[in-house]
Every structure is written in C-alpha cells, then in structure tokens.
Write a protein that holds these residues in place. Structure first.
Motif, PDB file in Angstrom:
ATOM      1  N   LEU A 125       0.818  -1.274   0.106  1.00  0.00           N
ATOM      2  CA  LEU A 125      -0.031   0.217   0.060  1.00  0.00           C
ATOM      3  C   LEU A 125       0.914   1.177   0.032  1.00  0.00           C
ATOM      4  O   LEU A 125       0.344   2.477  -0.077  1.00  0.00           O
ATOM      5  N   LYS A 126       2.146   1.000  -0.002  1.00  0.00           N
ATOM      6  CA  LYS A 126       3.157   2.369   0.016  1.00  0.00           C
ATOM      7  C   LYS A 126       2.929   3.200   1.180  1.00  0.00           C
ATOM      8  O   LYS A 126       3.053   4.393   1.097  1.00  0.00           O
ATOM      9  N   THR A 127       2.406   2.636   2.235  1.00  0.00           N
ATOM     10  CA  THR A 127       2.387   3.503   3.745  1.00  0.00           C
ATOM     11  C   THR A 127       3.206   2.884   4.732  1.00  0.00           C
ATOM     12  O   THR A 127       3.388   1.566   4.729  1.00  0.00           O
ATOM     13  N   LYS A 128       3.539   3.590   5.916  1.00  0.00           N
ATOM     14  CA  LYS A 128       4.244   2.873   6.866  1.00  0.00           C
ATOM     15  C   LYS A 128       3.318   2.340   7.830  1.00  0.00           C
ATOM     16  O   LYS A 128       3.915   1.273   8.380  1.00  0.00           O
ATOM     17  N   THR A 129       2.121   2.471   7.861  1.00  0.00           N
ATOM     18  CA  THR A 129       1.170   1.695   8.700  1.00  0.00           C
ATOM     19  C   THR A 129      -0.331   1.469   7.880  1.00  0.00           C
ATOM     20  O   THR A 129      -0.523   2.299   7.058  1.00  0.00           O
ATOM     21  N   CYS A 130      -0.973   0.220   8.145  1.00  0.00           N
ATOM     22  CA  CYS A 130      -2.136   0.242   7.321  1.00  0.00           C
ATOM     23  C   CYS A 130      -2.935  -0.862   8.036  1.00  0.00           C
ATOM     24  O   CYS A 130      -2.628  -1.559   8.863  1.00  0.00           O
ATOM     25  N   SER A 131      -4.021  -1.199   7.549  1.00  0.00           N
ATOM     26  CA  SER A 131      -4.750  -2.532   7.781  1.00  0.00           C
ATOM     27  C   SER A 131      -4.253  -3.643   7.218  1.00  0.00           C
ATOM     28  O   SER A 131      -4.296  -3.669   6.004  1.00  0.00           O
ATOM     29  N   LEU A 132      -3.568  -4.477   7.784  1.00  0.00           N
ATOM     30  CA  LEU A 132      -2.728  -5.576   7.505  1.00  0.00           C
ATOM     31  C   LEU A 132      -4.054  -6.547   6.581  1.00  0.00           C
ATOM     32  O   LEU A 132      -3.473  -6.985   5.685  1.00  0.00           O
ATOM     33  N   GLU A 133      -5.208  -6.858   7.197  1.00  0.00           N
ATOM     34  CA  GLU A 133      -6.152  -7.554   6.698  1.00  0.00           C
ATOM     35  C   GLU A 133      -6.369  -6.861   5.069  1.00  0.00           C
ATOM     36  O   GLU A 133      -6.620  -7.626   4.285  1.00  0.00           O
ATOM     37  N   ARG A 134      -6.578  -5.674   4.966  1.00  0.00           N
ATOM     38  CA  ARG A 134      -7.064  -4.957   3.692  1.00  0.00           C
ATOM     39  C   ARG A 134      -6.050  -5.102   2.721  1.00  0.00           C
ATOM     40  O   ARG A 134      -6.073  -5.479   1.628  1.00  0.00           O
ATOM     41  N   ALA A 135      -4.626  -5.004   3.340  1.00  0.00           N
ATOM     42  CA  ALA A 135      -3.433  -5.127   2.357  1.00  0.00           C
ATOM     43  C   ALA A 135      -3.280  -6.588   1.843  1.00  0.00           C
ATOM     44  O   ALA A 135      -3.123  -6.854   0.631  1.00  0.00           O
ATOM     45  N   LEU A 136      -3.357  -7.559   2.518  1.00  0.00           N
ATOM     46  CA  LEU A 136      -3.302  -8.901   2.261  1.00  0.00           C
ATOM     47  C   LEU A 136      -4.492  -9.403   1.449  1.00  0.00           C
ATOM     48  O   LEU A 136      -4.321 -10.221   0.576  1.00  0.00           O
ATOM     49  N   ARG A 137      -5.487  -9.068   1.859  1.00  0.00           N
ATOM     50  CA  ARG A 137      -6.921  -9.618   0.929  1.00  0.00           C
ATOM     51  C   ARG A 137      -6.711  -8.941  -0.637  1.00  0.00           C
ATOM     52  O   ARG A 137      -7.004  -9.525  -1.412  1.00  0.00           O
ATOM     53  N   ARG A 138      -6.035  -8.036  -0.844  1.00  0.00           N
ATOM     54  CA  ARG A 138      -5.858  -7.262  -2.153  1.00  0.00           C
ATOM     55  C   ARG A 138      -4.562  -8.268  -3.136  1.00  0.00           C
ATOM     56  O   ARG A 138      -4.595  -7.882  -4.168  1.00  0.00           O
ATOM     57  N   THR A 139      -4.099  -9.164  -2.494  1.00  0.00           N
ATOM     58  CA  THR A 139      -3.114  -9.775  -3.070  1.00  0.00           C
ATOM     59  C   THR A 139      -3.591 -10.823  -3.995  1.00  0.00           C
ATOM     60  O   THR A 139      -4.441 -11.397  -3.867  1.00  0.00           O
ATOM     61  N   ARG A 140      -2.904 -11.233  -5.038  1.00  0.00           N
ATOM     62  CA  ARG A 140      -3.256 -12.150  -6.312  1.00  0.00           C
ATOM     63  C   ARG A 140      -3.457 -13.511  -5.489  1.00  0.00           C
ATOM     64  O   ARG A 140      -4.225 -14.179  -5.798  1.00  0.00           O
ATOM     65  N   ARG A 141      -2.373 -13.943  -4.657  1.00  0.00           N
ATOM     66  CA  ARG A 141      -2.427 -15.088  -3.962  1.00  0.00           C
ATOM     67  C   ARG A 141      -3.706 -15.355  -3.336  1.00  0.00           C
ATOM     68  O   ARG A 141      -4.221 -16.396  -3.112  1.00  0.00           O
ATOM     69  N   PHE A 142      -4.125 -14.356  -2.296  1.00  0.00           N
ATOM     70  CA  PHE A 142      -5.217 -14.584  -1.509  1.00  0.00           C
ATOM     71  C   PHE A 142      -6.587 -14.408  -2.184  1.00  0.00           C
ATOM     72  O   PHE A 142      -7.545 -15.117  -1.915  1.00  0.00           O
ATOM     73  N   GLN A 143      -6.686 -13.533  -3.514  1.00  0.00           N
ATOM     74  CA  GLN A 143      -7.725 -13.845  -4.183  1.00  0.00           C
ATOM     75  C   GLN A 143      -8.072 -15.241  -4.821  1.00  0.00           C
ATOM     76  O   GLN A 143      -9.232 -15.577  -5.025  1.00  0.00           O
TER      77      GLN A 143
END
Length: 424
Positions: A125-143
């Motif tokens: 997400l190009k940020t220092k902190t974030c919602s880990l769940e939101r970030a990981l859900r967007r990955t190709r693997r998790f999709q």
C-alpha cells in the motif's frame, strides 16, 4: 413478611460481597459473575489488533477468564510479562481448581513480526502503517484462495515453511480437514472456511507452520508433538515441555534414556503408517522437549519438512521459485529453496548426531563405554555420504545405550511397565 424481606436483603448483600471478593471469585463456578480484577490485557500484547493476520481466537476466552495465567505461582497479582519474549511459561485450568503447565509461544519474535507488518504496508500500500487484513486481501495469492474450493499445491507455492516445500494433495487435504481454529472441520473442501478463516490459515502457514503440524498430527494419535490447546491473536498455547538443553547435565541413566527416545522419534518420523517422511532443516537445543513424565517430544516443529512417500510432491521445481509477500514474512526473500529430490533419508539423524547427542552424552560414562559411544557418534555425524554407515552406527549406539538406562519413577512414561516388559 418483614423477616423474609430482611433475609432476602442479607442474602443479596452476601452474594454481592462474595462476587467482589478476589479470593472467592478465583474459585467460583463458571456460571458465577466474574468481577475479579484481571490482567490488563491489551489487544496488542495478544496480537488481536493484527487479526486477521494472526493465528486464531479459539482460546481467547481462557485468557480473559484468567483460566490461562502467565505466572508460575498462580499469584493474584496478575501482571503481564514483557511482550518482546518469544515464549512464556503459563498455567491452564478447566475448573479453576486443578492447574497444569502450558507453553505460550509466538510464531516468531516481536521484532520480526513488526518488521513483516511494516513490509506488508510499504510493499502493498506504499504506507508505513495500514490495515494488514485489507492489504493482504488485495494480493493475487489471497484472491486465488478466496475462489478456491480446495487447498491445492499452487496456492502454497513459494511459501517459506519447510512443511510446504514438497506438498502433496493428500497433505494439503489433511491440513484443511483437521484445521482446529474452525468449529466444523472434517471436510477436505474449504466450504466451511470463511474469508477470515482462509486468511488466518494462509498467514499461519506463511509465518510458521508449527501450530498446523500440532493440529494435523495430534499427540492422541501417537505423534511425537505436544498437544495443541488453541491460539489467541498471535499466541499459541500447547502442553508444556522442558527443552532438551535443560538435560545436558542430567545423570547418565537419564541421558541414555533421552538419547534412545530421540533415536526412536527420528525413526518414527522416517517410517510410519501414513507414509509421510519428516525431516529437519535445522535442529538445536530447543527443538526437542521433555514432559514431566520423562517422555521426549518434538517441541518446535517449525523446521520440519514433509515428503509424501505415497503421492510424492505435486509441485514441479519451477513452481517452488514463485515469490510474493507471503513468501517473505519471516525470511529473506532471496533465500533459495532446497530441492525436494536432494533430501536424503538419514538427513535428520546426521544432524542430531552432529548437534545434539554429543552434548547430551559427552563425558557421561566410564571407559571403555564412553569411547565406544563417541566413536559411533562420530561415524553417524560423518555419514552424509554413507546411509548404510549411519544405520550401522546408530544401531550399535542404541544397543550400547539400552542397558545403561534405569527403571524407576523418574521415567513415569514407561514405569512400572519396564519392570515386567523386555520392550523397556
């Protein structure tokens, strides 16, 4: 009537007094109101603030009801230990009367967890902190996981866990069928897993497969692992064992007994009814542990690899090289995978002869027995190119150690049977 009103009032006051008294509340039945001051649990300490980039929540109630305590002496001054430790000794109860010791462990160090969390945010997400769940859900693997009906080798390709380097469909089905963080496991299909469950399972497999191994190869079926009791956030709770390093200074008869158990465990991991071949990628003084009854178990399964001798690996070597954020949560993304075909049958035996048995058996026995033990250990340690030589050295070592054991109550796992059975 007036006396009855007075009696009712007194009874109410008594109930209130009891419920506010810490000493009585500690032994109150589960149905009683629990007002006793407890650990000042932060979601951060448990790792609940990171969910669903966590292991699970199956044992959280035990923590909050004080049925799991960190303090060895069960004191009423409930203070949390430092959060930077990798493991903790704790006590566990089901009835608030009898307590048993448990190990409470993190998947990896807090420093590594924090570094991985930062990497997720900065790389995805190009940020220092974030919602880990939101970030990981967007990955190709998790999709791909979300669309999948079954856990297949392509869904775990490139993960750093040794357990998944050479995966078979049979092993992956076993993971889904026995996944203990969901209430209705039993099917090889992932229909009973919610999106949240799938992320937790993927995260655990990516960071450290130790809790999954404890779930799919349970001690009640004879596997040499401590019992998995549950998880909360990023903490795992399992039956307590003392690390093998605590026994390096043990009496000769204890050292002989533990060495024989160690060789027996390795033998069972190579040859078992399910046709899985287990091998270690690394061993150290904390890999094995000993229960209070003297029984030796694998305390840390994080470095265990598995090869399915029945089905083989369904991954072709090229697929192992696939890398994404899930491949890099605890290891350097550049680290190379070991080829499934390069694992030798005596791989773990040689490692144990090099790293553990010399420390356990060194200088323990009178001559000429000690010289013979040292010689067999050296033959075993040098045996990477000679499987037959390793077998012979280990067989001779075992024969030498058997009469050096003793039969008494220190070895409760085989006592008093050892008095009457040649097996012991």
């Amino acid at each position: 009537t007036e006396p009855r009103k007075v009696a009712d009032t007194l009874m109410l006051l008594l109930v209130l007094a009891l419920s506010c008294n810490p000493s009585t509340a500690a032994t109150a039945s589960p149905s009683a109101p629990h007002i006793k001051p407890s650990y000042s649990f932060g979601r951060t300490f448990l790792g609940l603030d990171k969910c669903n980039a966590c292991i699970g929540t199956s044992i959280c109630k035990k923590f909050f009801k004080e049925e799991i305590r960190f303090d060895t002496w069960l004191s009423s001054r409930l203070k949390l230990p430092p959060s930077y430790l990798l493991s903790y000794s704790g006590n566990y109860t089901d009835d608030a009367k009898s307590w048993r010791m448990v190990d409470i462990t993190r998947l990896t160090s807090k420093y590594r967890h924090d570094r991985a969390d930062k990497r997720i945010c900065t790389s995805l997400l190009k940020t220092k902190t974030c919602s880990l769940e939101r970030a990981l859900r967007r990955t190709r693997r998790f999709q791909k996981w979300l669309r999948a009906k079954r856990l297949t080798p392509d869904l775990v390709q490139g993960l750093s866990s040794p357990m998944l380097r050479c995966p078979s469909q049979r092993l992956l089905d076993r993971i889904v069928r026995r996944y203990a963080e969901v209430p209705d496991a039993g099917s090889i299909y992932m229909d009973h897993l919610t999106d949240r469950d799938k992320l937790r399972l993927l995260y655990t497999l990516s960071v450290n497969s130790h809790p999954i191994l404890l779930q799919i190869f349970p001690d009640v079926e004879g596997w040499p692992f401590p019992r998995y009791l549950g998880s909360c956030g990023r903490l795992v709770v399992s039956a307590s064992t003392r690390p093998l390093r605590d026994f390096y200074g043990a009496a000769p008869e204890v050292a002989a007994d533990l060495a024989l158990q160690l060789l027996a465990v390795l033998r069972s991991m190579g040859t078992n009814d399910l046709n899985y071949f287990f091998y270690f990628t690394h061993v150290d003084a904390g890999t094995f542990g000993v229960f209070s009854n003297g029984h030796l178990f694998i305390r840390d399964a994080s470095t265990l690899g598995i090869i399915d001798k029945e089905e083989g690996s369904q991954l072709i070597d090229g697929q192992q090289e696939y890398k994404d954020i899930f491949s890099c949560l605890t290891v350097d993304c550049q680290s190379a995978f070991v080829s499934c075909n390069s694992i030798r049958e005596k791989h773990s035996l040689v490692m144990v002869c090099q790293e553990l048995l010399p420390k356990l058996l060194k200088g323990k026995f009178l001559q000429p027995v000690q010289d013979k033990i040292d010689s067999f250990l050296q033959h075993c340690a040098d045996g990477l190119t000679d499987d037959q030589g390793v077998n012979e050295a280990v067989a001779k070592l075992a024969e030498l150690l058997k009469p050096l054991r003793s039969c008494d109550s220190r070895f409760a796992y085989r006592y008093p049977d050892c008095k009457y059975s040649d097996k012991y």
